[in-house]
Motif scaffolding. Structure first.
Motif, short mmCIF file in Angstrom:
data_model
loop_
_atom_site.label_atom_id
_atom_site.label_comp_id
_atom_site.label_asym_id
_atom_site.label_seq_id
_atom_site.Cartn_x
_atom_site.Cartn_y
_atom_site.Cartn_z
N ALA A 55 -1.55 87.47 -0.77
CA ALA A 55 -2.80 87.92 -0.33
C ALA A 55 -2.60 87.53 1.31
O ALA A 55 -2.86 88.66 2.05
CB ALA A 55 -4.03 87.15 -0.63
N ARG A 56 -2.02 86.80 1.80
CA ARG A 56 -1.69 86.43 3.31
C ARG A 56 -0.81 87.31 3.52
O ARG A 56 -1.09 87.91 4.66
CB ARG A 56 -1.48 84.95 3.51
CG ARG A 56 -2.51 83.96 3.41
CD ARG A 56 -2.10 82.54 3.69
NE ARG A 56 -0.78 82.24 3.24
CZ ARG A 56 -1.03 81.30 2.12
NH1 ARG A 56 -1.98 80.94 1.36
NH2 ARG A 56 0.36 81.06 1.45
N ASP A 57 0.47 87.49 2.57
CA ASP A 57 1.47 88.47 3.26
C ASP A 57 0.84 89.92 3.15
O ASP A 57 1.37 90.53 4.11
CB ASP A 57 2.58 88.07 2.34
CG ASP A 57 3.58 86.86 2.22
OD1 ASP A 57 3.05 86.17 3.56
OD2 ASP A 57 4.25 86.45 1.60
N LEU A 62 0.43 94.84 5.97
CA LEU A 62 -0.26 96.11 6.61
C LEU A 62 -0.53 96.02 8.20
O LEU A 62 -0.47 97.11 8.80
CB LEU A 62 -1.84 95.96 6.09
CG LEU A 62 -1.87 96.17 4.62
CD1 LEU A 62 -3.31 95.83 4.01
CD2 LEU A 62 -1.52 97.47 4.31
N ALA A 63 -0.59 94.84 8.93
CA ALA A 63 -0.48 94.97 10.28
C ALA A 63 0.54 95.25 10.66
O ALA A 63 0.90 96.06 11.50
CB ALA A 63 -0.62 93.62 10.56
N ALA A 69 3.59 102.31 12.68
CA ALA A 69 3.05 103.61 13.00
C ALA A 69 2.75 103.76 14.49
O ALA A 69 2.75 104.99 14.87
CB ALA A 69 1.76 103.89 11.93
N GLU A 70 1.87 102.85 14.86
CA GLU A 70 1.30 103.05 16.35
C GLU A 70 2.81 103.18 17.26
O GLU A 70 2.66 104.08 18.22
CB GLU A 70 0.39 101.85 16.72
CG GLU A 70 -0.66 101.80 16.12
CD GLU A 70 -1.44 100.55 16.41
OE1 GLU A 70 -1.05 99.61 17.27
OE2 GLU A 70 -2.50 100.48 15.45
N GLU A 71 3.79 102.46 16.94
CA GLU A 71 4.95 102.61 17.96
C GLU A 71 5.58 103.91 17.79
O GLU A 71 5.89 104.78 18.96
CB GLU A 71 6.09 101.51 17.50
CG GLU A 71 7.19 101.51 18.24
CD GLU A 71 7.15 101.50 19.83
OE1 GLU A 71 7.83 101.72 20.45
OE2 GLU A 71 6.19 100.71 20.17
N VAL A 107 5.13 107.25 6.72
CA VAL A 107 5.78 105.87 6.57
C VAL A 107 4.87 104.81 6.54
O VAL A 107 4.83 103.95 5.79
CB VAL A 107 6.73 105.52 7.86
CG1 VAL A 107 7.05 103.92 7.88
CG2 VAL A 107 7.79 106.37 7.87
N ALA A 108 3.75 105.03 7.40
CA ALA A 108 2.49 104.06 7.39
C ALA A 108 1.82 104.04 6.05
O ALA A 108 1.69 102.89 5.39
CB ALA A 108 1.64 104.14 8.34
#
Length: 155
Positions: A55-57, A62-63, A69-71, A107-108
């Motif tokens: 759950a943490r991973d 996702l981040a 994706a932003e890059e 990709v995202a």
């Protein structure tokens, strides 16, 4: 040691406890009970710890996917801005930028989908063990309540 064995030990401690005359109460060694509780905590299967880690991973994955994706989007925009400086190349730049943006979105989506499938699979594997532990816990609670009622009825 298995959780049921620990519950049996706890029940045995209660049954073998010294009784206080005329009160129906019993004397228990808190260190013994706390030791059993500590052992119960250690018995919790690694699948539960693994599910918590997943759950943490998942959030981290996702981040990272969003950041990638932003890059890619930044690179696409930078490329589009660079190529638009000449009128003849503008159309080509827009096409490449659109392709990069589409690729970044694909990709995202793939990364997010894979992360969700991975987390879903781990939770699915952990669920039977969690259900077994819940059932064991309910049985333990029932046994302790029954022992308490039996002691109260002996008054």
């Amino acid at each position: 040691m298995e959780i049921m064995a620990l519950i049996d030990r706890l029940e045995e401690l209660i049954q073998q406890a010294t009784r206080v005359p005329l009160t129906g109460k019993i004397l228990l060694d808190p260190d013994e009970i706390l030791a059993i509780v500590d052992e119960m905590r250690e018995v919790v299967p690694s699948e539960i710890r693994e599910a918590n880690r997943v759950a943490r991973d998942r959030e981290t994955i996702l981040a990272e996917a969003r950041e990638q994706a932003e890059e890619i989007l930044r690179e696409a925009r930078a490329l589009a801005a660079q190529l638009t400086s000449e009128a003849a190349v503008t159309k080509e730049a827009q096409t490449q930028a659109d392709e990069l943006i589409d690729q970044a979105k694909r990709v995202a989506r793939e990364i997010r989908q894979n992360a969700l499938e991975w987390a879903d699979e781990l939770f699915a594997r952990a669920q039977p063990e969690l259900e077994r532990i819940a059932a064991d816990t309910q049985r333990a609670v029932a046994a302790v309540r029954k022992a308490r009622e039996e002691l109260q009825n002996q008054l």
